[in-house]
Design a protein around this motif. Structure first.
Motif, PDB file in Angstrom:
ATOM      1  N   ALA A 142       1.013  -1.087   0.103  1.00  0.00           N
ATOM      2  CA  ALA A 142       0.016   0.001   0.174  1.00  0.00           C
ATOM      3  C   ALA A 142       0.964   1.330   0.073  1.00  0.00           C
ATOM      4  O   ALA A 142       1.990   1.025   0.243  1.00  0.00           O
ATOM      5  N   ASP A 143       0.172   2.312  -0.356  1.00  0.00           N
ATOM      6  CA  ASP A 143       1.060   3.550  -0.054  1.00  0.00           C
ATOM      7  C   ASP A 143       0.258   4.607   0.800  1.00  0.00           C
ATOM      8  O   ASP A 143      -0.747   5.004   0.595  1.00  0.00           O
ATOM      9  N   PRO A 144       0.845   4.639   1.841  1.00  0.00           N
ATOM     10  CA  PRO A 144       0.436   5.555   2.896  1.00  0.00           C
ATOM     11  C   PRO A 144       0.018   6.961   2.778  1.00  0.00           C
ATOM     12  O   PRO A 144      -0.757   7.595   3.177  1.00  0.00           O
ATOM     13  N   ALA A 145       0.597   7.373   1.617  1.00  0.00           N
ATOM     14  CA  ALA A 145       0.338   8.697   1.132  1.00  0.00           C
ATOM     15  C   ALA A 145      -1.117   8.675   0.255  1.00  0.00           C
ATOM     16  O   ALA A 145      -1.622   9.906   0.379  1.00  0.00           O
ATOM     17  N   LYS A 146      -1.425   7.672  -0.307  1.00  0.00           N
ATOM     18  CA  LYS A 146      -2.536   7.832  -0.895  1.00  0.00           C
ATOM     19  C   LYS A 146      -3.844   6.837  -0.590  1.00  0.00           C
ATOM     20  O   LYS A 146      -4.997   7.302  -0.583  1.00  0.00           O
ATOM     21  N   ASP A 147      -3.263   5.707   0.342  1.00  0.00           N
ATOM     22  CA  ASP A 147      -4.268   4.841   0.721  1.00  0.00           C
ATOM     23  C   ASP A 147      -4.927   5.016   2.261  1.00  0.00           C
ATOM     24  O   ASP A 147      -4.084   5.504   3.039  1.00  0.00           O
ATOM     25  N   THR A 148      -5.854   4.734   2.542  1.00  0.00           N
ATOM     26  CA  THR A 148      -6.507   4.872   3.742  1.00  0.00           C
ATOM     27  C   THR A 148      -6.347   3.455   4.583  1.00  0.00           C
ATOM     28  O   THR A 148      -7.135   2.644   4.330  1.00  0.00           O
ATOM     29  N   ILE A 149      -5.385   3.624   5.608  1.00  0.00           N
ATOM     30  CA  ILE A 149      -5.009   2.321   6.444  1.00  0.00           C
ATOM     31  C   ILE A 149      -5.602   2.466   7.663  1.00  0.00           C
ATOM     32  O   ILE A 149      -5.166   3.561   8.370  1.00  0.00           O
ATOM     33  N   THR A 150      -5.943   1.500   8.164  1.00  0.00           N
ATOM     34  CA  THR A 150      -6.611   1.551   9.706  1.00  0.00           C
ATOM     35  C   THR A 150      -6.284   0.405  10.420  1.00  0.00           C
ATOM     36  O   THR A 150      -6.008  -0.804  10.000  1.00  0.00           O
ATOM     37  N   PHE A 151      -6.206   0.633  11.649  1.00  0.00           N
ATOM     38  CA  PHE A 151      -5.679  -0.606  12.675  1.00  0.00           C
ATOM     39  C   PHE A 151      -6.892  -0.539  13.586  1.00  0.00           C
ATOM     40  O   PHE A 151      -7.380   0.551  14.173  1.00  0.00           O
ATOM     41  N   ASP A 152      -7.738  -1.540  13.863  1.00  0.00           N
ATOM     42  CA  ASP A 152      -9.006  -1.644  14.657  1.00  0.00           C
ATOM     43  C   ASP A 152     -10.002  -0.682  14.445  1.00  0.00           C
ATOM     44  O   ASP A 152     -10.422   0.142  15.276  1.00  0.00           O
ATOM     45  N   GLY A 153     -10.016  -0.099  12.972  1.00  0.00           N
ATOM     46  CA  GLY A 153     -10.914   0.959  12.841  1.00  0.00           C
ATOM     47  C   GLY A 153     -10.328   2.233  12.917  1.00  0.00           C
ATOM     48  O   GLY A 153     -10.880   3.240  12.274  1.00  0.00           O
ATOM     49  N   LYS A 154      -9.129   2.534  13.509  1.00  0.00           N
ATOM     50  CA  LYS A 154      -8.657   3.881  13.523  1.00  0.00           C
ATOM     51  C   LYS A 154      -7.432   4.154  12.353  1.00  0.00           C
ATOM     52  O   LYS A 154      -6.518   3.173  12.162  1.00  0.00           O
ATOM     53  N   PRO A 155      -7.494   5.271  11.764  1.00  0.00           N
ATOM     54  CA  PRO A 155      -6.433   5.500  10.694  1.00  0.00           C
ATOM     55  C   PRO A 155      -5.093   5.464  11.311  1.00  0.00           C
ATOM     56  O   PRO A 155      -4.887   5.882  12.513  1.00  0.00           O
ATOM     57  N   LEU A 156      -4.079   5.205  10.671  1.00  0.00           N
ATOM     58  CA  LEU A 156      -2.696   5.016  10.837  1.00  0.00           C
ATOM     59  C   LEU A 156      -2.078   6.826  11.347  1.00  0.00           C
ATOM     60  O   LEU A 156      -2.624   7.311  10.147  1.00  0.00           O
ATOM     61  N   THR A 157      -1.586   6.995  12.096  1.00  0.00           N
ATOM     62  CA  THR A 157      -0.928   8.217  12.314  1.00  0.00           C
ATOM     63  C   THR A 157       0.650   7.745  12.216  1.00  0.00           C
ATOM     64  O   THR A 157       0.996   6.812  13.111  1.00  0.00           O
ATOM     65  N   PHE A 158       1.584   8.635  11.982  1.00  0.00           N
ATOM     66  CA  PHE A 158       2.752   8.530  11.932  1.00  0.00           C
ATOM     67  C   PHE A 158       3.549   9.505  13.157  1.00  0.00           C
ATOM     68  O   PHE A 158       3.428  10.730  12.933  1.00  0.00           O
ATOM     69  N   GLU A 159       3.790   8.888  14.248  1.00  0.00           N
ATOM     70  CA  GLU A 159       3.923   9.519  15.612  1.00  0.00           C
ATOM     71  C   GLU A 159       5.833   9.966  15.430  1.00  0.00           C
ATOM     72  O   GLU A 159       6.651   9.091  14.835  1.00  0.00           O
ATOM     73  N   HIS A 160       5.769  10.936  16.531  1.00  0.00           N
ATOM     74  CA  HIS A 160       7.372  11.208  16.641  1.00  0.00           C
ATOM     75  C   HIS A 160       7.836   9.759  17.663  1.00  0.00           C
ATOM     76  O   HIS A 160       7.265   9.434  18.269  1.00  0.00           O
TER      77      HIS A 160
END
Length: 247
Positions: free
Chosen positions: A43-61
């Motif tokens: 997948a491409d995280p810049a284009k695709d909507t990816i979720t974990f247990d229904g929550k969208p991924l965020t790229f943390e510090h």
């Protein structure tokens, strides 16, 4: 740019790459609304909507912590038996930190916690031979011949261990304090090594990853690691995949 889904999850700090593979198998990840269970899916995280247990991924510090794990804590993020878990000791962090490797319930000492799945996976990869140092109080006084067997490698559960570095630090009454340096992570490996030569481990503590030492860090306490700290984990070969982190 498309990447394997488990790599994206690791970069997002969801879990290590191996842990992310299990999340995919369990059907907890969706891409553009579709559950994905295929490990080779890209997948491409810049284009695709990816979720974990229904929550969208965020790229943390990214956060890197060295914890002095007390005995009695399990090295997981949840425990069905209700025992204390290591993340209970890190409630000051908004990030979801996971342990790099494990320590047994009755073992204490150095435990890396992070939300950087890529770095965690690299530390655990056998290719990089990250050394782990332990101090073990064992029953009795192992002979040079017995310790030599452990240094050369010994068969445990049908598999031969890799060579280890062993030295006796102290002898006291009817027990010995032994330093053990290995770069494997088999379950209860140090305990099983000494059991194989009939010297039961009484108390076990991990004191270092590579040259990153626990030092005087108090039991149950932690410290945030710097880039220079992370460099100490690896020996001569710094993995290409994390050279940008350690630059």
């Amino acid at each position: 740019m498309e990447e394997r889904l488990q790599k994206i999850l690791a970069k997002a700090g969801i879990a290590s790459r191996r842990g992310s593979e299990q999340l995919i198998r369990d059907g907890r990840i969706t891409v553009n609304g579709r559950p994905i269970t295929e490990l080779g899916f890209k997948a491409d995280p810049a284009k695709d909507t990816i979720t974990f247990d229904g929550k969208p991924l965020t790229f943390e510090h990214k956060v890197y912590v060295l914890l002095n794990k007390p005995a009695g804590y399990v090295t997981t993020l949840a425990d069905p038996q209700g025992r204390p878990i290591v993340s209970d000791l890190l409630q000051d962090f908004p990030e979801r930190l996971f342990p790099v490797g494990r320590l047994d319930l009755d073992t204490e000492g150095a435990l890396l916690m992070t939300n950087d799945g890529e770095l965690g996976n690299t530390i655990l990869h056998p290719r990089y031979e990250v050394k782990k140092t332990y101090e073990a109080w064992v029953a009795g006084f192992p002979s040079a011949k017995e310790l030599g067997r452990l240094e050369r490698g010994i068969e445990i559960d049908g598999v031969r261990t890799r060579p280890a570095q062993i030295r006796v630090l102290k002898r006291d009454k009817n027990q010995s304090l032994v330093e053990v340096i290995i770069h494997e992570g088999k379950k209860r490996q140090v305990r099983k090594m000494f059991q194989a030569i009939d010297h039961r481990v009484i108390h076990l503590k991990r004191t270092a990853y590579g040259k990153l030492r626990l030092g005087s860090l108090a039991r149950g306490k932690y410290r945030i690691l710097t880039i220079n700290d992370l460099k100490k984990i690896f020996s001569q070969k710094i993995p290409f995949t994390i050279k940008n982190i350690l630059a």
